[in-house]
Design an enzyme around this catalytic site. Structure first.
Site, PDB file in Angstrom:
ATOM      1  N   GLU A  79       0.677  -1.207  -0.135  1.00  0.00           N
ATOM      2  CA  GLU A  79       0.040   0.158  -0.160  1.00  0.00           C
ATOM      3  C   GLU A  79       1.136   1.271  -0.087  1.00  0.00           C
ATOM      4  O   GLU A  79       1.876   1.504   0.657  1.00  0.00           O
ATOM      5  CB  GLU A  79      -0.846  -0.162   1.201  1.00  0.00           C
ATOM      6  N   ARG A  89     -17.480  -0.846   4.838  1.00  0.00           N
ATOM      7  CA  ARG A  89     -18.279  -1.597   3.903  1.00  0.00           C
ATOM      8  C   ARG A  89     -18.874  -2.817   4.558  1.00  0.00           C
ATOM      9  O   ARG A  89     -20.217  -3.078   4.242  1.00  0.00           O
ATOM     10  CB  ARG A  89     -17.432  -2.276   2.741  1.00  0.00           C
ATOM     11  N   CYS A 142      -7.881  -2.112   7.657  1.00  0.00           N
ATOM     12  CA  CYS A 142      -6.725  -1.937   7.110  1.00  0.00           C
ATOM     13  C   CYS A 142      -6.142  -0.427   7.086  1.00  0.00           C
ATOM     14  O   CYS A 142      -4.939  -0.025   7.524  1.00  0.00           O
ATOM     15  CB  CYS A 142      -6.400  -2.862   5.909  1.00  0.00           C
ATOM     16  N   HIS A 166      -1.024  -5.903   1.892  1.00  0.00           N
ATOM     17  CA  HIS A 166      -2.261  -6.839   1.811  1.00  0.00           C
ATOM     18  C   HIS A 166      -1.805  -8.162   1.236  1.00  0.00           C
ATOM     19  O   HIS A 166      -0.929  -8.272   0.324  1.00  0.00           O
ATOM     20  CB  HIS A 166      -3.449  -6.207   0.964  1.00  0.00           C
TER      21      HIS A 166
END
Length: 208
Positions: A79, A89, A142, A166
């Site tokens: 990232e 979400r 995250c 990730h």
């Protein structure tokens, strides 16, 4: 040198989170002369912040590499950026679904990873491990942990280097999904663990 590696507990109905295993497997090991501290974070807003800050105060790592599971991704994703926003979400593991809130009220809009992300990607490719630079860590736990770690680094002075990686599903996670007609990508656990060790190696080179 002290290196912190964090993973997360399972979430979203999953029974396994490979990042939890990686953190536990690497805890107490060494990469070169650096001591690795592996810790597992809760998938709960608020609690994750408390646990992370407690760990950082206890260990005072030179390097922090935080790990998360990214269902649907087919390679190691390193990232680039964490944004000061939560827009979950799905609910966290205590049923909280936070939307459109800042992680740190009044904090910077974003932080860039201080890991040598391009060098890590290149080294992973040299080792035969698929990897790419991701420009979105999402807006769930995250991104939350990545932002908090970088904010801590900027305000407290440690860790000197911090960032987030990730990993995809591991094969055993997709068996049930195949039975339901889904075939999500996966990567073997050993390759994911090796990728994290490579990232540690490259990060250490930046400080030595």
């Amino acid at each position: 040198m002290r290196v912190l590696v964090t993973g997360f507990e399972p979430f979203g109905g999953e029974k396994i989170n490979p990042t939890e295993r990686i953190a536990k497997d690497l805890d107490g090991t060494k990469v070169g002369d650096a001591q690795i501290f592996g810790r597992v974070l809760p998938v709960v807003f608020g609690k994750a912040k408390e646990v992370l800050e407690s760990i950082l105060k206890e260990i005072k790592p030179d390097i922090a590499i935080h790990l998360g599971l990214a269902p649907g991704r087919s390679a190691i994703s390193i990232e680039r950026i964490a944004v000061n926003a939560i827009d979950a979400r799905i609910p966290d593991n205590e049923g909280k679904k936070i939307e459109d809130e800042p992680i740190v009220p009044g904090g910077p809009a974003a932080y860039f990873s201080t890991l040598p992300i391009k060098k890590i990607m290149k080294r992973l490719h040299e080792r035969g491990i698929p990897a790419y630079i991701s420009n979105s860590a999402g807006l769930y736990l995250c991104n939350y942990v990545m932002y908090l770690s970088l904010h801590y680094s900027m305000t407290k002075g440690y860790p000197k280097i911090s960032g987030f990686i990730h990993v995809p599903y591991i094969p055993e996670q997709i068996i049930d999904k195949i039975a339901k007609g889904q075939v999500p990508p996966s990567m073997c656990y050993e390759m994911e663990r090796e990728a994290v060790k490579v990232a540690i190696e490259v990060a250490l080179e930046e400080l030595l």
